[in-house]
Every structure is written in structure tokens, then in C-alpha cells.
Design a protein around this motif. Structure first.
Motif, PDB file in Angstrom:
ATOM      1  N   ARG A  70       0.856  -1.190   0.000  1.00  0.00           N
ATOM      2  CA  ARG A  70       0.000   0.000   0.000  1.00  0.00           C
ATOM      3  C   ARG A  70       0.892   1.239   0.000  1.00  0.00           C
ATOM      4  NH1 ARG A  70      -5.341   1.746   3.384  1.00  0.00           N
ATOM      5  NH2 ARG A  70      -6.169   0.034   2.164  1.00  0.00           N
ATOM      6  N   LEU A  71       0.643   2.108  -0.967  1.00  0.00           N
ATOM      7  CA  LEU A  71       1.329   3.387  -1.074  1.00  0.00           C
ATOM      8  C   LEU A  71       0.319   4.457  -0.724  1.00  0.00           C
ATOM      9  CD1 LEU A  71       3.014   2.713  -4.521  1.00  0.00           C
ATOM     10  CD2 LEU A  71       3.975   2.310  -2.247  1.00  0.00           C
ATOM     11  N   GLY A  72       0.631   5.274   0.261  1.00  0.00           N
ATOM     12  CA  GLY A  72      -0.314   6.291   0.701  1.00  0.00           C
ATOM     13  C   GLY A  72       0.312   7.663   0.781  1.00  0.00           C
ATOM     14  N   MET A  73      -0.523   8.659   0.601  1.00  0.00           N
ATOM     15  CA  MET A  73      -0.129  10.059   0.706  1.00  0.00           C
ATOM     16  C   MET A  73      -1.109  10.722   1.661  1.00  0.00           C
ATOM     17  SD  MET A  73       1.789  12.536  -0.162  1.00  0.00           S
ATOM     18  CE  MET A  73       2.770  11.266  -0.886  1.00  0.00           C
ATOM     19  N   VAL A  74      -0.608  11.273   2.738  1.00  0.00           N
ATOM     20  CA  VAL A  74      -1.446  11.897   3.757  1.00  0.00           C
ATOM     21  C   VAL A  74      -1.228  13.398   3.727  1.00  0.00           C
ATOM     22  CG1 VAL A  74      -1.939  12.027   6.233  1.00  0.00           C
ATOM     23  CG2 VAL A  74      -1.272   9.836   5.207  1.00  0.00           C
ATOM     24  N   ASP A  75      -2.333  14.141   3.722  1.00  0.00           N
ATOM     25  CA  ASP A  75      -2.233  15.601   3.826  1.00  0.00           C
ATOM     26  C   ASP A  75      -3.396  16.112   4.674  1.00  0.00           C
ATOM     27  OD1 ASP A  75      -4.544  16.077   2.163  1.00  0.00           O
ATOM     28  OD2 ASP A  75      -3.287  15.917   0.389  1.00  0.00           O
ATOM     29  N   ARG A  76      -3.396  17.377   4.935  1.00  0.00           N
ATOM     30  CA  ARG A  76      -4.421  17.966   5.805  1.00  0.00           C
ATOM     31  C   ARG A  76      -5.626  18.507   5.037  1.00  0.00           C
ATOM     32  NH1 ARG A  76      -3.474  18.166  11.034  1.00  0.00           N
ATOM     33  NH2 ARG A  76      -1.381  17.752  11.761  1.00  0.00           N
ATOM     34  N   SER A  77      -5.630  18.355   3.739  1.00  0.00           N
ATOM     35  CA  SER A  77      -6.775  18.785   2.929  1.00  0.00           C
ATOM     36  C   SER A  77      -7.887  17.750   3.041  1.00  0.00           C
ATOM     37  CB  SER A  77      -6.358  18.933   1.468  1.00  0.00           C
ATOM     38  OG  SER A  77      -7.489  19.113   0.650  1.00  0.00           O
ATOM     39  N   LEU A 103      -2.831   0.944 -12.580  1.00  0.00           N
ATOM     40  CA  LEU A 103      -1.659   0.230 -12.072  1.00  0.00           C
ATOM     41  C   LEU A 103      -1.883  -0.468 -10.732  1.00  0.00           C
ATOM     42  CD1 LEU A 103       1.100   2.832 -12.964  1.00  0.00           C
ATOM     43  CD2 LEU A 103       0.656   0.626 -14.094  1.00  0.00           C
ATOM     44  N   THR A 104      -2.940  -0.090 -10.015  1.00  0.00           N
ATOM     45  CA  THR A 104      -3.180  -0.675  -8.703  1.00  0.00           C
ATOM     46  C   THR A 104      -4.329  -1.673  -8.743  1.00  0.00           C
ATOM     47  OG1 THR A 104      -4.663   1.131  -8.057  1.00  0.00           O
ATOM     48  CG2 THR A 104      -2.325   1.364  -7.475  1.00  0.00           C
ATOM     49  N   GLU A 105      -4.306  -2.566  -7.789  1.00  0.00           N
ATOM     50  CA  GLU A 105      -5.404  -3.518  -7.629  1.00  0.00           C
ATOM     51  C   GLU A 105      -6.656  -2.777  -7.155  1.00  0.00           C
ATOM     52  OE1 GLU A 105      -6.783  -7.522  -7.707  1.00  0.00           O
ATOM     53  OE2 GLU A 105      -4.884  -6.700  -8.376  1.00  0.00           O
ATOM     54  N   ARG A 106      -6.434  -1.793  -6.288  1.00  0.00           N
ATOM     55  CA  ARG A 106      -7.507  -0.924  -5.811  1.00  0.00           C
ATOM     56  C   ARG A 106      -6.883   0.335  -5.226  1.00  0.00           C
ATOM     57  NH1 ARG A 106      -9.825  -2.423  -0.202  1.00  0.00           N
ATOM     58  NH2 ARG A 106      -7.935  -2.888   0.949  1.00  0.00           N
ATOM     59  N   GLU A 121      -3.153   0.216  -3.727  1.00  0.00           N
ATOM     60  CA  GLU A 121      -2.545  -1.063  -3.382  1.00  0.00           C
ATOM     61  C   GLU A 121      -2.126  -1.813  -4.639  1.00  0.00           C
ATOM     62  OE1 GLU A 121      -4.669  -2.130   0.858  1.00  0.00           O
ATOM     63  OE2 GLU A 121      -4.956  -3.497  -0.830  1.00  0.00           O
ATOM     64  N   LEU A 122      -0.854  -2.204  -4.640  1.00  0.00           N
ATOM     65  CA  LEU A 122      -0.315  -3.032  -5.699  1.00  0.00           C
ATOM     66  C   LEU A 122      -0.355  -4.488  -5.247  1.00  0.00           C
ATOM     67  CD1 LEU A 122       2.908  -0.978  -6.434  1.00  0.00           C
ATOM     68  CD2 LEU A 122       0.882  -1.064  -7.867  1.00  0.00           C
ATOM     69  N   LYS A 123      -0.751  -5.361  -6.130  1.00  0.00           N
ATOM     70  CA  LYS A 123      -0.680  -6.792  -5.839  1.00  0.00           C
ATOM     71  C   LYS A 123       0.739  -7.228  -6.176  1.00  0.00           C
ATOM     72  CE  LYS A 123      -3.059 -11.118  -6.469  1.00  0.00           C
ATOM     73  NZ  LYS A 123      -4.151 -11.812  -7.139  1.00  0.00           N
ATOM     74  N   CYS A 124       1.459  -7.732  -5.193  1.00  0.00           N
ATOM     75  CA  CYS A 124       2.876  -8.041  -5.355  1.00  0.00           C
ATOM     76  C   CYS A 124       3.197  -9.430  -4.829  1.00  0.00           C
ATOM     77  CB  CYS A 124       3.739  -7.022  -4.594  1.00  0.00           C
ATOM     78  SG  CYS A 124       3.538  -5.334  -5.129  1.00  0.00           S
ATOM     79  N   GLU A 125       3.883 -10.183  -5.618  1.00  0.00           N
ATOM     80  CA  GLU A 125       4.408 -11.477  -5.178  1.00  0.00           C
ATOM     81  C   GLU A 125       5.931 -11.382  -5.224  1.00  0.00           C
ATOM     82  OE1 GLU A 125       2.637 -13.954  -4.037  1.00  0.00           O
ATOM     83  OE2 GLU A 125       0.677 -13.181  -4.591  1.00  0.00           O
ATOM     84  N   PRO A 126       6.599 -11.811  -4.170  1.00  0.00           N
ATOM     85  CA  PRO A 126       8.068 -11.797  -4.201  1.00  0.00           C
ATOM     86  C   PRO A 126       8.621 -12.686  -5.303  1.00  0.00           C
ATOM     87  CG  PRO A 126       7.235 -12.303  -1.995  1.00  0.00           C
ATOM     88  CD  PRO A 126       6.066 -12.333  -2.925  1.00  0.00           C
TER      89      PRO A 126
END
Length: 128
Positions: A70-77, A103-106, A121-126
Motif C-alpha cells: 500500500r502506497l499512501g499520501m497523507v495531507d491535511r486537505s 496500475l493498482t489492484e484498488r 494497493e499493488l498486488k505483489c508477489e516476491p
């Protein structure tokens, strides 16, 4: 990691966020997903910097499940980003969430009392 969020700091903020994401994915053995993750985090940072116009933003990289990042960006807006599906004329801007969606699963937005987190969220398998 907290990053500068002012529009003039956008390129620097995106570069720092990409380094953080690249390092996390490499540490987790998910190097084959780095290119997609770079595009996703760049778009999320760009949206936060362009539309949030706030002094700082925060990047979150996590693994909510063994096969997800999961890649997230948090801001105060509290402004919820909307995916543009129109052609937007000849403008090159305004289609970042279309890339995130492809590019993301969701992806989504979590609202907080003081702001929001936009995540993908990216679906990733090692690699084996």
C-alpha cells in the motif's frame, strides 16, 4: 516520512517519495514492482502538492498483506480527489488517478477529522 508539500517543492517531494518506495520494495524483495510503484507514488505526491497546497505531506509505504503493498499520501486537505474520465481537452494534467487506477489492484481515500489519506494497493508477489 514527512515531505515538503508546497507546489514549488513538488519535484523534490516526488523524488524523496520515490527513493523511500524504491528502498522499501527492494528490502521486501519486490524489485519487479518498483516501476509501477514509482508511477503511483509520483501521481499521489503530485496530486497532494498541486491540490493540497499545504506546508507538508506524508508518505506511507506498508504491506497490509503478504501479497500487497500500500502506497499512501497523507495531507491535511479534506478535498477528495476525483478520477477524471473526460478527455480534459488538450491539457496534459488531470489524468494522474487514471494511471493510479490502471496500475493498482484498488485505490481509495480515507478521510480523517484533520485531513485525508489517498492510497493505492499493488498486488505483489516476491520473486522466487
Amino acid at each position: 516520512m514527512r515531505l515538503p508539500g508546497c507546489p514549488q517543492d513538488g519535484p523534490r517531494s516526488a523524488a524523496v517519495a520515490r527513493r523511500l518506495v524504491r528502498t522499501a520494495l527492494a528490502t521486501w524483495g519486490l524489485e519487479e514492482h518498483i516501476d509501477d510503484a514509482m508511477v503511483v507514488i509520483t501521481e499521489l505526491v503530485s496530486n497532494a502538492v498541486s491540490h493540497g497546497r499545504l506546508a507538508s505531506i506524508r508518505v506511507i509505504v506498508s504491506r497490509p498483506a503478504e501479497n500487497r503493498v500500500r502506497l499512501g499520501m497523507v495531507d491535511r486537505s479534506k478535498v477528495i480527489p476525483m478520477m477524471r474520465t473526460d478527455s480534459n481537452g488538450d491539457q496534459l494534467r488531470g489524468r494522474g488517478l487514471v494511471l493510479v487506477d490502471s496500475l493498482t489492484e484498488r485505490w481509495g481515500t480515507d478521510l480523517y477529522q484533520w485531513g485525508k489519506q489517498v492510497w493505492g494497493e499493488l498486488k505483489c508477489e516476491p520473486a522466487r
